[in-house]
Structure formats: C-alpha cells, structure tokens
Design a protein around this motif. Structure first.
Motif, PDB file in Angstrom:
ATOM      1  N   GLY A 118      -5.044  -2.347   3.238  1.00 32.23           N
ATOM      2  CA  GLY A 118      -5.289  -1.089   2.548  1.00 32.23           C
ATOM      3  C   GLY A 118      -3.986  -0.426   2.151  1.00 32.23           C
ATOM      4  O   GLY A 118      -3.549  -0.491   1.009  1.00 32.23           O
ATOM      5  N   THR A 119      -3.329   0.200   3.141  1.00 29.85           N
ATOM      6  CA  THR A 119      -2.035   0.836   2.886  1.00 29.85           C
ATOM      7  C   THR A 119      -0.876  -0.050   3.310  1.00 29.85           C
ATOM      8  O   THR A 119       0.264   0.174   2.886  1.00 29.85           O
ATOM      9  CB  THR A 119      -1.936   2.172   3.635  1.00 29.85           C
ATOM     10  OG1 THR A 119      -2.324   1.962   5.003  1.00 29.85           O
ATOM     11  CG2 THR A 119      -2.845   3.219   3.008  1.00 29.85           C
ATOM     12  N   THR A 120      -1.173  -1.033   4.162  1.00 32.26           N
ATOM     13  CA  THR A 120      -0.126  -1.948   4.634  1.00 32.26           C
ATOM     14  C   THR A 120      -0.588  -3.393   4.493  1.00 32.26           C
ATOM     15  O   THR A 120      -1.781  -3.672   4.388  1.00 32.26           O
ATOM     16  CB  THR A 120       0.228  -1.684   6.112  1.00 32.26           C
ATOM     17  OG1 THR A 120      -0.892  -2.040   6.938  1.00 32.26           O
ATOM     18  CG2 THR A 120       0.580  -0.223   6.340  1.00 32.26           C
ATOM     19  N   LEU A 121       0.384  -4.292   4.534  1.00 34.56           N
ATOM     20  CA  LEU A 121       0.095  -5.726   4.543  1.00 34.56           C
ATOM     21  C   LEU A 121       1.240  -6.424   5.250  1.00 34.56           C
ATOM     22  O   LEU A 121       2.409  -6.191   4.927  1.00 34.56           O
ATOM     23  CB  LEU A 121      -0.060  -6.264   3.112  1.00 34.56           C
ATOM     24  CG  LEU A 121      -0.651  -7.673   2.999  1.00 34.56           C
ATOM     25  CD1 LEU A 121      -2.116  -7.668   3.433  1.00 34.56           C
ATOM     26  CD2 LEU A 121      -0.540  -8.200   1.577  1.00 34.56           C
ATOM     27  N   ASN A 122       0.867  -7.225   6.253  1.00 29.32           N
ATOM     28  CA  ASN A 122       1.890  -7.908   7.067  1.00 29.32           C
ATOM     29  C   ASN A 122       2.897  -6.909   7.634  1.00 29.32           C
ATOM     30  O   ASN A 122       4.104  -7.164   7.678  1.00 29.32           O
ATOM     31  CB  ASN A 122       2.605  -8.973   6.238  1.00 29.32           C
ATOM     32  CG  ASN A 122       1.650 -10.029   5.711  1.00 29.32           C
ATOM     33  OD1 ASN A 122       0.720 -10.437   6.409  1.00 29.32           O
ATOM     34  ND2 ASN A 122       1.856 -10.463   4.474  1.00 29.32           N
ATOM     35  N   ASP A 123       2.361  -5.747   8.017  1.00 31.25           N
ATOM     36  CA  ASP A 123       3.137  -4.668   8.636  1.00 31.25           C
ATOM     37  C   ASP A 123       4.142  -4.008   7.694  1.00 31.25           C
ATOM     38  O   ASP A 123       5.012  -3.257   8.139  1.00 31.25           O
ATOM     39  CB  ASP A 123       3.877  -5.172   9.890  1.00 31.25           C
ATOM     40  CG  ASP A 123       2.925  -5.579  10.994  1.00 31.25           C
ATOM     41  OD1 ASP A 123       1.872  -4.928  11.127  1.00 31.25           O
ATOM     42  OD2 ASP A 123       3.215  -6.555  11.708  1.00 31.25           O
ATOM     43  N   ASN A 124       4.027  -4.262   6.408  1.00 27.74           N
ATOM     44  CA  ASN A 124       4.836  -3.562   5.409  1.00 27.74           C
ATOM     45  C   ASN A 124       3.991  -2.499   4.727  1.00 27.74           C
ATOM     46  O   ASN A 124       2.818  -2.725   4.423  1.00 27.74           O
ATOM     47  CB  ASN A 124       5.356  -4.541   4.348  1.00 27.74           C
ATOM     48  CG  ASN A 124       6.347  -5.526   4.907  1.00 27.74           C
ATOM     49  OD1 ASN A 124       7.286  -5.141   5.604  1.00 27.74           O
ATOM     50  ND2 ASN A 124       6.150  -6.804   4.623  1.00 27.74           N
ATOM     51  N   VAL A 125       4.587  -1.332   4.477  1.00 24.57           N
ATOM     52  CA  VAL A 125       3.878  -0.244   3.803  1.00 24.57           C
ATOM     53  C   VAL A 125       4.001  -0.430   2.292  1.00 24.57           C
ATOM     54  O   VAL A 125       5.099  -0.644   1.778  1.00 24.57           O
ATOM     55  CB  VAL A 125       4.469   1.126   4.204  1.00 24.57           C
ATOM     56  CG1 VAL A 125       3.811   2.245   3.406  1.00 24.57           C
ATOM     57  CG2 VAL A 125       4.299   1.362   5.694  1.00 24.57           C
ATOM     58  N   TYR A 126       2.865  -0.349   1.593  1.00 22.70           N
ATOM     59  CA  TYR A 126       2.876  -0.505   0.140  1.00 22.70           C
ATOM     60  C   TYR A 126       2.253   0.688  -0.597  1.00 22.70           C
ATOM     61  O   TYR A 126       2.256   0.706  -1.817  1.00 22.70           O
ATOM     62  CB  TYR A 126       2.127  -1.772  -0.265  1.00 22.70           C
ATOM     63  CG  TYR A 126       2.865  -3.041   0.073  1.00 22.70           C
ATOM     64  CD1 TYR A 126       3.890  -3.508  -0.742  1.00 22.70           C
ATOM     65  CD2 TYR A 126       2.538  -3.777   1.202  1.00 22.70           C
ATOM     66  CE1 TYR A 126       4.580  -4.674  -0.435  1.00 22.70           C
ATOM     67  CE2 TYR A 126       3.215  -4.947   1.525  1.00 22.70           C
ATOM     68  CZ  TYR A 126       4.236  -5.386   0.700  1.00 22.70           C
ATOM     69  OH  TYR A 126       4.909  -6.536   1.003  1.00 22.70           O
ATOM     70  N   VAL A 127       1.718   1.647   0.144  1.00 27.83           N
ATOM     71  CA  VAL A 127       1.023   2.766  -0.487  1.00 27.83           C
ATOM     72  C   VAL A 127       1.518   4.080   0.088  1.00 27.83           C
ATOM     73  O   VAL A 127       1.610   4.229   1.319  1.00 27.83           O
ATOM     74  CB  VAL A 127      -0.512   2.666  -0.285  1.00 27.83           C
ATOM     75  CG1 VAL A 127      -1.219   3.882  -0.876  1.00 27.83           C
ATOM     76  CG2 VAL A 127      -1.054   1.380  -0.910  1.00 27.83           C
TER      77      VAL A 127
END
Length: 455
Positions: free
Chosen positions: A116-125
């Motif tokens: 949702g807001t993260t992927l693979n513990d990275n923030v993208y949103v």
C-alpha cells in the motif's frame, strides 16, 4: 495531448533559476484545496512552480495507465495504479529519506503497510488520508427529532430502538417522514452490513475469516444485518425510496427532513453542508443489534502522493514534500472535512463543528487488523483473480436483492455464495505457490484489539 504536456519525459520546465514541477490530482474533492495549498507553497518558494492538473474521475485510470506505458508520469502524482506494478517498472521513487522511523511514528497505526504505502520495507507514498477512512456512522436530522419530540439522548443505540423510534416518527407524521433513509448502492449496503456484522461475528471484518483462513460470507452477523435492513424496509421505518435512489438523492431527502436518520461514511458531513446547504445535523455511533461495540478494518487502501522515479528535479520535489508534511494535513485534508488526516495530532480550524465528533468516531471504531499482503504480495493478484472469477459484487447487491424480494432466503443465498467462494479459493491455492490457507490464518489475533503486525 494532455500526456505530452504533463509527462515527465523531458517535459519538466526550467527557466533560469526557476523550476516547474508537474503534478496530477485524481481526487475531485481536493481540486480547490490543492490549488490554494500550491499557491501558499509557491509564495514561500518562488523558485519552484507546481503545474497542477486535476484528472477527471471518468478518465483517470486510462490516463494513468497510458502514462505508465509511455513512461510519461508527472513529477508528483496522487496514487492510482498498484504500487508493485510501479516498483517493478522502476517508475516510482522511494521516500525513505522523507520518512525516517521517527517521522513514520507520527502517523496513525495502520498507515504503513506492505503493498500500500510501503514495499519491501521502503516507503513509496506520502500518505494523505487516515487509514481510518471509510467508517460508517449514524447521521441525525435535528429538525426532525425536535419536531417529533425525540431528545438527542434518545437516539437509538440498538436495532430494536431504531425500529421503535422509526415507527414513532412515521406514525406521528402520518406517514410523511420516516425513521431511516438509505440508498440503493451496493458498496454502501456492503459497508453497512460488514461493519454491523462485526458486533456479532467479529472474526470476519470484511470478506475473510482470519481464524479459519477462508472466504466467509454466510456469517451470523451478515445474515442478521441484512435481515435488519429488510425489516426496516418492510415495517415502514426505512423510506420506501431508499431502494431506488443513489447517495446524492438519499442525502438530499435526509437534509429535506424526509427521514430522521441516515447511515453513511465519514465524508457525508461535507456533502450535507456543501451539497444540501444543511447544517442542522449531528452524528453518533452506529446502533448495533444489542448495543455491543463493532469495528472497521482500517488501511484497506493507500491514498497519497507518489514521485516519478525519473524526475529530473528530486531536490525541488523534496522541498515540496517536506512542505507537504507540515502543511498539507491541516490546509488540504482537515480543511475539506471529508476525512481524517493520516498524520496524528494535526491542528487546524475545523470546517464545521460536527467534524470533531466524526474524527472521534473514526479513531474509535477503525482498528488495524491482519493483512495477508504482509506475508506475500501475491495475495494482491490472488484476490483479484478470486473475485474476478466469482463475478459478483460482494454482499451489497445480495442485500438489495433480498430487500426487493428477488432473493427469497438470505441464509440460503449467502451459503451458496460462501460455497462458491471457497470452491474458487481452493482452486486458486493450487495456482498460486506463495498463497495457502495458512496465509489467511492469524491465530494470535484478537478481534477489537489493534493487530500489531498491521502497523
């Protein structure tokens, strides 16, 4: 032409020491607030201009997908496509330096979640809306209650009380005013049923039983909630137009005093004031079968800002995002009155006095629950395929069918849907190697207790 004008593929403008960043917004309720917000930003940062384009609802999906395929996304854009798709295509930039752990802690539990807001513990949103967005509540018309001698302290807290008060109003008005207004919209019915059902069947907050690890539609809570809707309709508590009108007309009838109560989401207050110019209303918790508490599973979607990984002006984008962290939540989200900001403890002027009660109900009733996507992102494709094969739209349309008597026995109907859903579910388990029944089982989870794994 729009894409050519707004895409980032060499289109970001630089004039002298001034930089122009392109930005897309797909939320129509934020069109004007964003324009005012950007004007304030540009006043403080005269060397950066934000070129905003508001994307119409009818075309936003197609426009985003075209931009993805042509690698022409703007510098900044509100969330639309799936996060994993953008990451896989290397089209979205991580925002880790904008959101270190101490900053992430300033946001509501459930804001940060995989897929949702993260992927693979990275923030993208950069999250805009609280994960508590979507909570239903009981709106009441103060004029109707006053006219028929019902004190606000007597507003129904149980289904029996709703039936009693509704009949009292209808009889006293000689059938011209009803206790309850509703709308014939599948998603609205589904929301009401699912939320009310948690007071009776708490293991199933939406479509899956997180104890058994399987689709679950034929719960006691779903059956009882749908039967309550039909009882209100059959016994004259619900306005007869409810099965014919959409939410806009339902809200207009409620504001016009055709009904005392109306159940809808946290955004409805803004609709009543701006759409119907109606201010004499209040909001309280939903009545349940026996007055017991209910809950809403938060963080079902991520709404916020993303950054094009190919932006040529990351330093200027960072300036904008840092400004947004400090100003967007009060000046854009809180100011509209449609929902709660993702960031906690935001101070600002409330758009109308009832909004404080709305915010309190959102915080109280929305709870982080288990999210299978945190175990494997293959769940996203798995559930897309599951509900595509089923070909029916949740239990909202089932509720409407039962109310209009095109469905005779709601328990039989839900059992049939449940059997069909589990059959397809088990078939798909053979096709998706990373998904199993255990992926949906959370034995350590206690309903009504925020699930820490969802944070």
């Amino acid at each position: 032409m729009l894409l050519a004008a707004c895409g980032n593929d060499g289109d970001t403008k630089t004039e002298g020491d001034s930089v122009t960043l392109t930005m897309w917004n797909r939320y129509p309720e934020l069109n004007q607030p964003f324009e005012a917000f950007i004007a304030g930003f540009e006043e403080e940062h005269s060397d950066i201009t934000i070129e905003l384009q508001n994307i119409p609802l009818a075309s936003n999906t197609a426009q985003y997908q075209t931009a993805i395929s042509e690698n022409s996304l703007p510098d900044i854009f509100t969330t639309q496509p799936s996060l994993d798709e953008l990451v896989e295509l290397d089209l979205v930039k991580d925002l880790n330096e904008i959101f270190p752990e101490e900053v992430k802690d300033e946001f509501f539990p459930g804001t940060w979640f995989e897929g949702g807001t993260t992927l693979n513990d990275n923030v993208y949103v950069l999250p805009m809306f609280s994960p508590n967005h979507g909570v239903n509540m009981l709106y009441y018309n103060k004029n109707v209650l006053e006219e028929y001698g019902i004190a606000e302290s007597d507003i129904p807290q149980t289904w029996d009380e709703m039936m009693t008060v509704g009949k009292q109003i209808n009889e006293a008005s000689n059938g011209s005013v009803y206790g309850f207004m509703w709308s014939n919209v599948d998603w609205a019915n589904a929301g009401f049923v699912h939320m009310m059902a948690t007071a009776i069947s708490p293991n199933t907050p939406w479509k899956f039983d997180f104890k058994e690890g399987e689709p679950s539609f034929a719960t006691e809570g779903n059956v009882e909630s749908i039967e309550f809707l039909k009882q209100m309709y059959d016994e004259g508590v619900m306005h007869p137009m409810s099965i014919e009108v959409d939410t806009t007309k339902a809200e207009a009838n409620f504001a016009a005093g055709k009904a005392a109560f109306y159940i809808s989401g946290n955004w409805t207050g803004t609709n009543l004031i701006e759409g119907s110019d109606f201010e004499e209303w209040g909001v309280v918790d939903l009545p349940t079968q026996d007055g017991k508490p209910w809950y809403y599973m938060n963080a079902r979607q991520a709404d916020g800002l993303m950054v094009n990984n190919n932006t040529e002006h990351w330093e200027e984008v960072k300036v904008f995002l840092e400004y947004a962290k400090e100003h967007l939540y009060s000046e854009v989200i809180l100011a509209t009155g449609t929902t709660q900001p993702a960031k906690m403890d935001v101070e600002g002027e409330l758009p109308f006095p009832q909004f404080e009660d709305i915010l309190d109900l959102m915080t109280e009733r929305a709870i982080p629950v288990p999210k299978p996507t945190e175990r494997t992102l293959e769940i996203v494709d798995f559930e897309t395929e599951l509900f595509s094969r089923l070909g029916w739209n949740d239990i909202g349309e089932v509720a409407v069918g039962y109310m209009t008597e095109s469905i005779d026995d709601i328990e039989v109907e839900l059992n049939n849907l449940n059997e069909e859903a589990n059959e397809v579910f088990n078939e798909l388990l053979e096709e998706f190697s990373d998904v199993s029944k255990e992926t949906y089982q959370f034995p350590d989870w206690e309903p009504f207790t925020p699930y820490e794994g969802a944070e």
